[in-house]
Structures are given as structure tokens and as C-alpha cells.
Design a protein around this motif. Structure first.
Motif, PDB file in Angstrom:
ATOM      1  N   LYS A 436      47.755 -18.683 -46.550  1.00  0.00           N
ATOM      2  CA  LYS A 436      48.150 -19.317 -45.279  1.00  0.00           C
ATOM      3  C   LYS A 436      49.486 -20.057 -45.413  1.00  0.00           C
ATOM      4  O   LYS A 436      50.286 -20.061 -44.481  1.00  0.00           O
ATOM      5  CB  LYS A 436      47.064 -20.291 -44.818  1.00  0.00           C
ATOM      6  N   GLU A 437      49.688 -20.669 -46.585  1.00  0.00           N
ATOM      7  CA  GLU A 437      50.982 -21.352 -46.796  1.00  0.00           C
ATOM      8  C   GLU A 437      52.122 -20.337 -46.752  1.00  0.00           C
ATOM      9  O   GLU A 437      53.156 -20.579 -46.133  1.00  0.00           O
ATOM     10  CB  GLU A 437      50.995 -22.066 -48.160  1.00  0.00           C
ATOM     11  N   GLU A 438      51.903 -19.203 -47.420  1.00  0.00           N
ATOM     12  CA  GLU A 438      52.953 -18.174 -47.400  1.00  0.00           C
ATOM     13  C   GLU A 438      53.171 -17.653 -45.977  1.00  0.00           C
ATOM     14  O   GLU A 438      54.309 -17.450 -45.543  1.00  0.00           O
ATOM     15  CB  GLU A 438      52.553 -17.003 -48.312  1.00  0.00           C
ATOM     16  N   PHE A 439      52.066 -17.481 -45.260  1.00  0.00           N
ATOM     17  CA  PHE A 439      52.174 -17.007 -43.869  1.00  0.00           C
ATOM     18  C   PHE A 439      53.005 -17.985 -43.026  1.00  0.00           C
ATOM     19  O   PHE A 439      53.904 -17.576 -42.290  1.00  0.00           O
ATOM     20  CB  PHE A 439      50.770 -16.846 -43.268  1.00  0.00           C
ATOM     21  N   ALA A 440      52.717 -19.281 -43.175  1.00  0.00           N
ATOM     22  CA  ALA A 440      53.448 -20.291 -42.394  1.00  0.00           C
ATOM     23  C   ALA A 440      54.943 -20.217 -42.720  1.00  0.00           C
ATOM     24  O   ALA A 440      55.789 -20.282 -41.815  1.00  0.00           O
ATOM     25  CB  ALA A 440      52.896 -21.680 -42.692  1.00  0.00           C
ATOM     26  N   ARG A 441      55.271 -20.027 -43.992  1.00  0.00           N
ATOM     27  CA  ARG A 441      56.697 -19.912 -44.380  1.00  0.00           C
ATOM     28  C   ARG A 441      57.316 -18.671 -43.747  1.00  0.00           C
ATOM     29  O   ARG A 441      58.420 -18.709 -43.221  1.00  0.00           O
ATOM     30  CB  ARG A 441      56.836 -19.817 -45.907  1.00  0.00           C
ATOM     31  N   SER A 442      56.586 -17.553 -43.771  1.00  0.00           N
ATOM     32  CA  SER A 442      57.164 -16.303 -43.253  1.00  0.00           C
ATOM     33  C   SER A 442      57.318 -16.334 -41.733  1.00  0.00           C
ATOM     34  O   SER A 442      58.070 -15.539 -41.176  1.00  0.00           O
ATOM     35  CB  SER A 442      56.333 -15.096 -43.693  1.00  0.00           C
ATOM     36  N   MET A 443      56.616 -17.242 -41.077  1.00  0.00           N
ATOM     37  CA  MET A 443      56.704 -17.327 -39.603  1.00  0.00           C
ATOM     38  C   MET A 443      57.708 -18.393 -39.140  1.00  0.00           C
ATOM     39  O   MET A 443      57.855 -18.601 -37.931  1.00  0.00           O
ATOM     40  CB  MET A 443      55.323 -17.626 -39.007  1.00  0.00           C
ATOM     41  N   THR A 444      58.392 -19.028 -40.070  1.00  0.00           N
ATOM     42  CA  THR A 444      59.367 -20.055 -39.675  1.00  0.00           C
ATOM     43  C   THR A 444      60.415 -19.436 -38.749  1.00  0.00           C
ATOM     44  O   THR A 444      61.000 -18.400 -39.076  1.00  0.00           O
ATOM     45  CB  THR A 444      60.064 -20.648 -40.936  1.00  0.00           C
ATOM     46  N   GLY A 445      60.603 -20.070 -37.598  1.00  0.00           N
ATOM     47  CA  GLY A 445      61.610 -19.577 -36.652  1.00  0.00           C
ATOM     48  C   GLY A 445      61.157 -18.366 -35.855  1.00  0.00           C
ATOM     49  O   GLY A 445      61.948 -17.730 -35.158  1.00  0.00           O
ATOM     50  N   LYS A 446      59.878 -18.011 -35.981  1.00  0.00           N
ATOM     51  CA  LYS A 446      59.369 -16.857 -35.223  1.00  0.00           C
ATOM     52  C   LYS A 446      58.163 -17.285 -34.422  1.00  0.00           C
ATOM     53  O   LYS A 446      57.446 -18.212 -34.817  1.00  0.00           O
ATOM     54  CB  LYS A 446      58.902 -15.751 -36.192  1.00  0.00           C
ATOM     55  N   LYS A 447      57.928 -16.596 -33.316  1.00  0.00           N
ATOM     56  CA  LYS A 447      56.663 -16.824 -32.633  1.00  0.00           C
ATOM     57  C   LYS A 447      56.105 -15.472 -32.191  1.00  0.00           C
ATOM     58  O   LYS A 447      56.849 -14.493 -32.115  1.00  0.00           O
ATOM     59  CB  LYS A 447      56.838 -17.783 -31.452  1.00  0.00           C
ATOM     60  N   TYR A 448      54.821 -15.453 -31.954  1.00  0.00           N
ATOM     61  CA  TYR A 448      54.195 -14.187 -31.611  1.00  0.00           C
ATOM     62  C   TYR A 448      53.845 -14.131 -30.121  1.00  0.00           C
ATOM     63  O   TYR A 448      53.151 -15.005 -29.612  1.00  0.00           O
ATOM     64  CB  TYR A 448      52.923 -13.953 -32.436  1.00  0.00           C
ATOM     65  N   GLU A 449      54.353 -13.117 -29.450  1.00  0.00           N
ATOM     66  CA  GLU A 449      53.964 -12.822 -28.065  1.00  0.00           C
ATOM     67  C   GLU A 449      53.826 -11.303 -27.995  1.00  0.00           C
ATOM     68  O   GLU A 449      54.726 -10.601 -28.470  1.00  0.00           O
ATOM     69  CB  GLU A 449      55.108 -13.201 -27.111  1.00  0.00           C
ATOM     70  N   THR A 450      52.756 -10.797 -27.413  1.00  0.00           N
ATOM     71  CA  THR A 450      52.577  -9.338 -27.460  1.00  0.00           C
ATOM     72  C   THR A 450      53.644  -8.627 -26.635  1.00  0.00           C
ATOM     73  O   THR A 450      54.100  -9.121 -25.613  1.00  0.00           O
ATOM     74  CB  THR A 450      51.197  -8.910 -26.916  1.00  0.00           C
ATOM     75  N   MET A 451      54.016  -7.423 -27.119  1.00  0.00           N
ATOM     76  CA  MET A 451      54.971  -6.580 -26.386  1.00  0.00           C
ATOM     77  C   MET A 451      54.174  -5.611 -25.530  1.00  0.00           C
ATOM     78  O   MET A 451      54.074  -4.426 -25.828  1.00  0.00           O
ATOM     79  CB  MET A 451      55.799  -5.767 -27.377  1.00  0.00           C
ATOM     80  N   LEU A 452      53.558  -6.123 -24.504  1.00  0.00           N
ATOM     81  CA  LEU A 452      52.686  -5.257 -23.705  1.00  0.00           C
ATOM     82  C   LEU A 452      53.496  -4.367 -22.773  1.00  0.00           C
ATOM     83  O   LEU A 452      54.559  -4.756 -22.294  1.00  0.00           O
ATOM     84  CB  LEU A 452      51.750  -6.122 -22.859  1.00  0.00           C
ATOM     85  N   PRO A 453      53.005  -3.174 -22.493  1.00  0.00           N
ATOM     86  CA  PRO A 453      53.687  -2.339 -21.511  1.00  0.00           C
ATOM     87  C   PRO A 453      53.572  -2.944 -20.106  1.00  0.00           C
ATOM     88  O   PRO A 453      52.640  -3.705 -19.834  1.00  0.00           O
ATOM     89  CB  PRO A 453      52.952  -1.001 -21.585  1.00  0.00           C
ATOM     90  N   ASP A 454      54.538  -2.601 -19.237  1.00  0.00           N
ATOM     91  CA  ASP A 454      54.482  -3.105 -17.858  1.00  0.00           C
ATOM     92  C   ASP A 454      53.226  -2.625 -17.141  1.00  0.00           C
ATOM     93  O   ASP A 454      52.635  -3.341 -16.349  1.00  0.00           O
ATOM     94  CB  ASP A 454      55.731  -2.655 -17.087  1.00  0.00           C
ATOM     95  N   LYS A 455      52.870  -1.367 -17.412  1.00  0.00           N
ATOM     96  CA  LYS A 455      51.662  -0.832 -16.763  1.00  0.00           C
ATOM     97  C   LYS A 455      50.704  -0.398 -17.860  1.00  0.00           C
ATOM     98  O   LYS A 455      50.967   0.588 -18.538  1.00  0.00           O
ATOM     99  CB  LYS A 455      52.003   0.417 -15.924  1.00  0.00           C
ATOM    100  N   ALA A 456      49.649  -1.153 -18.072  1.00  0.00           N
ATOM    101  CA  ALA A 456      48.664  -0.733 -19.071  1.00  0.00           C
ATOM    102  C   ALA A 456      47.479  -0.138 -18.329  1.00  0.00           C
ATOM    103  O   ALA A 456      46.770  -0.840 -17.619  1.00  0.00           O
ATOM    104  CB  ALA A 456      48.227  -1.916 -19.918  1.00  0.00           C
ATOM    105  N   GLU A 457      47.334   1.163 -18.461  1.00  0.00           N
ATOM    106  CA  GLU A 457      46.209   1.818 -17.784  1.00  0.00           C
ATOM    107  C   GLU A 457      45.316   2.467 -18.820  1.00  0.00           C
ATOM    108  O   GLU A 457      45.788   3.201 -19.670  1.00  0.00           O
ATOM    109  CB  GLU A 457      46.725   2.896 -16.824  1.00  0.00           C
ATOM    110  N   TYR A 458      44.037   2.174 -18.749  1.00  0.00           N
ATOM    111  CA  TYR A 458      43.099   2.770 -19.692  1.00  0.00           C
ATOM    112  C   TYR A 458      42.180   3.727 -18.954  1.00  0.00           C
ATOM    113  O   TYR A 458      41.718   3.430 -17.850  1.00  0.00           O
ATOM    114  CB  TYR A 458      42.264   1.685 -20.360  1.00  0.00           C
ATOM    115  N   PRO A 459      41.919   4.883 -19.557  1.00  0.00           N
ATOM    116  CA  PRO A 459      41.007   5.817 -18.898  1.00  0.00           C
ATOM    117  C   PRO A 459      39.586   5.252 -18.880  1.00  0.00           C
ATOM    118  O   PRO A 459      39.212   4.519 -19.805  1.00  0.00           O
ATOM    119  CB  PRO A 459      41.085   7.065 -19.781  1.00  0.00           C
TER     120      PRO A 459
END
Ligand SMILES: [Zn+2]
Length: 465
Positions: A436-459
């Protein structure tokens, strides 16, 4: 000994795990349409006494099943989607089941079996040894297409995890420190004015000109981005007749990089280029986001534990028949292709890898939606020896081994690797903290937001009698 109960249970479950893998291999399904696979996984999990959450995160084939309580929470991530054009029988020469049909050319048919095997085994060992912690199995759809893990993450999946483990069949038994590029796909749609191209060209505003100017500028952009950036495009609509000024044209871009902030910078610059192209041509541009995935950050602490576990587990042995089958498949692979996958360097006389390779440190310019998960918690994407050693991902040779004994042995090894790795984190909380410490270091200056498609359609789930 750590793992003894798990390995015994995996052996007891072998027949059911193989049956599940074979069923998924026999019914190759497109991303987000893995209904047969999802039902078959549910059936085996329920038979083993797990409660299964179906339609997880609103995705019609995604599943979640849990054992245990409290921290650490370890995620086991399986996939089950197939690839177009790679339909193949379990024979060592090219012979599709369905001409042009779908096939398991990436071996995803083995991933849920391996993880369900690990989940069942871990329950036994945790109960017997009174180990605290939680194991969460996720069946993750559509890795090959829209990146199902990002869609699952947007519904809150993976946030509960302390560690995520993702075993994938490959050429070698090998853990990984590598970065994999993220990928983002977008369509740039230009709208102009049509006119007779010969009689009234002054009245027209060509959307195709805008597309071409955008592509020229994007090609100039390549010189001024970091080396790891990849930009690919294809014109998907270029008008319909040369004598009509096109009032609509569209170009699809995919861009990649090893760092999410680089990807975001490339996106901004491509959008500026598109606006410039529209301004130059008197057209208007709209961007449709098709979605994408984050670069994969392999956590070194997790990768080290995976590597140690790979070296400890009992491995299934290749039979003379397995090696002969792989040799025939290796013969179908062109020499230059073999050279490009370090065939000769790694194991000159081997048809199927034996042993454990040193941890992979080379970055990879392909992408995986595990990248999203790796920006949520410490993760590792590790491979198990399975493919004929000269074969590459997404090939019919891979489809030819993943529905028969070679693939099933690899899957059993994968279940063992994953179970033992999870046990190490359950019994050594300091490892979880270090990861977790390594993860926190690797995420410095980054944040996570999903890159979702504009239209998500599931069958919808098909109705069965
Ligand atoms: Zn894959």
C-alpha cells in the motif's frame, strides 16, 4: 505448510474446474455477451456453496462472490471474453470450428476457473487455520473490447480491495514489474456544408478536409510527445462521392501511453488539433468518447510475492504428448515472429516453458483494463506457462492449447499460484502495508476516474427455456 490445504482442495476440484474451462472454451463469446460463461461460473460457485452476485455493477455478465470477513481484502480477477476470427478446434493445425468465428486466442477461458479454484481452496485453508481476511472473486467481462473493469469500477467495484491479483495464461511462468500502456479511443466527427464540388465549391465546407488536416497535425504531434506514446487512427467516414463536398466525416483515434497524465496531455492536444482543423475548414467538431483503460502499474511488492509463490508451488508437468503437440504448433509459427518473442533467448529447446522466468521488467505497449484496478489498489498481472513458446497473444495457436490438457494444467498451476499468493498476504500483514505504501507513492499526482464511453449499452440477458 502454507498452501497445503489449498493445493489438496484444488486437486479435488480439478474435474469441475476443467469442465468449466472447457465449456467456456467451447462457447467463445463476445465481450459483455459472455452469458454461457457467466452462467457456468455461477453454477460452479453455487455448487461450492457461494452466494453469487450477478449483473454486478450493472454489467449483465459480471459476477462477484466473497468468502471471509475483515482485512486484508484480496481480489481475484477472472475474465472470459473471446476474440473474433480465432475460432479453432483443439488440434495442432489450423482448423476453425466456425469459419471466421470467435475463439479463445488470449486464453481467457482459463481465468475464471483458476480463480474459482483458488477461492474454493482458500476458504478451506482459511477455515482450518482460522485466518482473518476476505477473498473476493470477480468475473470481469469485455476485457478485449470496452474494458469491463473500468465500467465495474465506476459502479464502485475494487474499492474494497487491499490487493488485486490477476493471473493470465502466457508463454512463461513469470511475475511482472512491467508497465503496460493505457489506451483511450475517441471518434472525432466533423460537420461541414455540402455543395456541388465542381459547380459551387465556394459554398461547401469540407468535413473530409478537416479530418485530413487533423491527421496531418496529429502526425506532426508525434515528434513532440514522450517516446512511450502511441497514436493510431483510421478514417471511418470520408464522404460518399468525390463530386459532393462531404458535409460529414469522422476519424477514430486510439492513443496510448505508459502514464495516465501523459495520456491526458495527449488527449488535450488532440482536442486542440481537432478544434484547429474545424477552424481552418469552417466546420464544427464533436468528440465521442468510446472509453478506454488506464496504464497497468504492477506493484513491485505484490510482484515479488507472486514470484516467490511461483517458485514454491507444485507445478503440473508437461507430458510427452503435450510437448509433441506444442512442437507441431511451434512449427506453424514464422521464424521472425519467434525471434520477436525472444523464443531462442529464453528456452531454445523447449516447446512449452518449464520453470519460472525472472520477473519481467520490460514495459509492454499492449493494454489491459487491469490498469484501472491498478490505479485503485496494489495489483499484479502475472502469467502462467501455457502457450506454445513461439506463439503470441491473440493467435489461433493459443486457442488450440487453451481448450485441452496443456491449458488445463496451466489453469491448475494458476489456481495454486493465486491461492498461495493470497495466503501470504493473509498471513503477513506487513506485506499488505508495504504494498500500500508503494501504491500511494505510485499514485502521487494522479487520480482515478473511469474513462467510460459516452453511450454504454449492454445487451439484455437472453431468455432460456
Ligand atoms: Zn488477455
Amino acid at each position: 505448510m502454507l498452501g497445503d490445504i489449498s493445493f489438496k482442495r484444488i486437486d479435488e476440484e480439478k474435474d469441475d474446474l476443467i469442465r468449466l474451462a472447457r465449456k467456456i472454451w467451447e462457447n467463445p463469446e463476445q465481450g459483455n455477451r459472455e452469458f454461457i460463461a457467466s452462467d457456468a461460473c455461477t453454477e460452479l460457485l453455487e455448487k461450492a456453496g457461494f452466494e453469487v452476485e450477478r449483473d454486478y455493477g450493472g454489467l449483465p455478465t459480471a459476477l462477484r462472490a466473497v468468502y471471509g470477513s475483515g482485512h486484508p481484502v484480496i481480489g481475484l480477477l477472472g475474465e472470459f471474453d473471446a476474440l473474433p476470427g480465432l475460432s479453432q478446434k483443439d488440434v495442432c493445425y489450423r482448423d476453425p470450428v466456425v469459419e471466421g468465428g470467435w475463439g479463445h486466442g488470449c486464453g481467457h477461458c482459463l481465468m475464471c476457473s483458476a480463480n474459482i479454484g483458488a477461492l474454493i481452496a482458500l476458504r478451506d485453508e482459511m477455515e482450518a487455520k482460522k485466518l482473518k481476511g476476505t477473498i473476493v472473486f470477480y468475473a470481469c467481462p469485455a476485457e478485449e473490447t470496452v474494458g469491463g473493469k473500468g465500467a465495474m469500477a465506476s459502479g464502485g467495484a475494487f474499492k474494497e480491495l487491499d490487493i488485486a491479483l490477476c493471473w493470465h495464461p502466457g508463454k512463461f511462468n513469470r511475475s511482472s514489474y512491467s508497465l503496460l500502456t493505457g489506451a483511450n479511443s475517441q471518434i472525432f466527427k466533423f460537420y461541414g456544408k455540402s455543395a456541388h464540388a465542381a459547380c459551387d465549391p465556394q459554398l461547401g465546407r469540407s468535413a473530409l478536409d478537416a479530418v485530413e488536416l487533423m491527421d496531418v497535425a496529429a502526425n506532426y504531434l508525434r515528434e513532440h510527445v514522450p517516446q512511450d506514446v502511441r497514436i493510431h487512427y483510421c478514417i471511418i467516414n470520408g464522404g460518399s462521392a468525390p463530386n459532393v463536398v462531404p458535409d460529414y466525416a469522422a476519424v477514430k483515434y486510439t492513443f496510448r501511453a505508459l502514464d495516465i497524465n501523459t495520456m491526458m496531455d495527449v488527449e488535450k492536444r488532440l482536442h486542440d488539433i481537432a478544434k484547429g482543423a474545424a477552424l481552418m475548414t469552417g466546420t464544427r467538431v464533436e468528440v465521442e468518447r468510446l472509453g478506454g483503460c488506464y496504464p497497468v502499474l504492477n506493484n513491485h511488492v505484490v510482484a515479488d510475492v507472486v514470484d516467490e509463490c511461483m517458485r514454491t508451488i507444485p507445478m503440473e508437468e508437461w507430458s510427452t504428448e503435450n510437448i509433441e503437440y506444442a512442437r507441431k504448433l511451434n512449427e506453424t509459427i514464422p521464424e521472425e515472429w519467434k525471434a520477436s518473442v525472444a523464443f531462442s533467448k529464453s528456452a531454445p529447446d523447449t516447446q512449452l516453458h518449464v520453470g519460472v522466468m525472472p520477473i519481467d521488467e520490460d514495459n509492454d505497449y499492449g493494454s489491459s483494463d487491469l490498469g484501472d484496478v491498478s490505479h485503485i489498489c496494489p495489483s499484479c498481472f502475472y502469467k502462467g506457462a501455457c502457450f506454445p513458446i513461439g506463439a503470441n497473444f491473440h493467435s489461433w495457436q493459443v486457442a488450440a492449447v487453451t481448450g485441452m490438457e496443456i491449458g488445463f494444467k496451466s489453469m491448475i498451476n494458476g489456481a495454486r499460484m493465486t491461492a498461495l499468493t493470497a495466503l501470504r498476504f493473509l498471513t503477513e500483514p506487513e506485506l499488505v502495508e508495504k504494498a500500500k505504501e508503494e501504491f500511494a507513492r505510485s499514485m502521487t499526482g494522479k487520480k482515478y476516474e473511469t474513462m467510460l464511453p459516452d453511450k454504454a449499452e449492454y445487451p439484455p440477458r437472453p431468455v432460456r427455456e
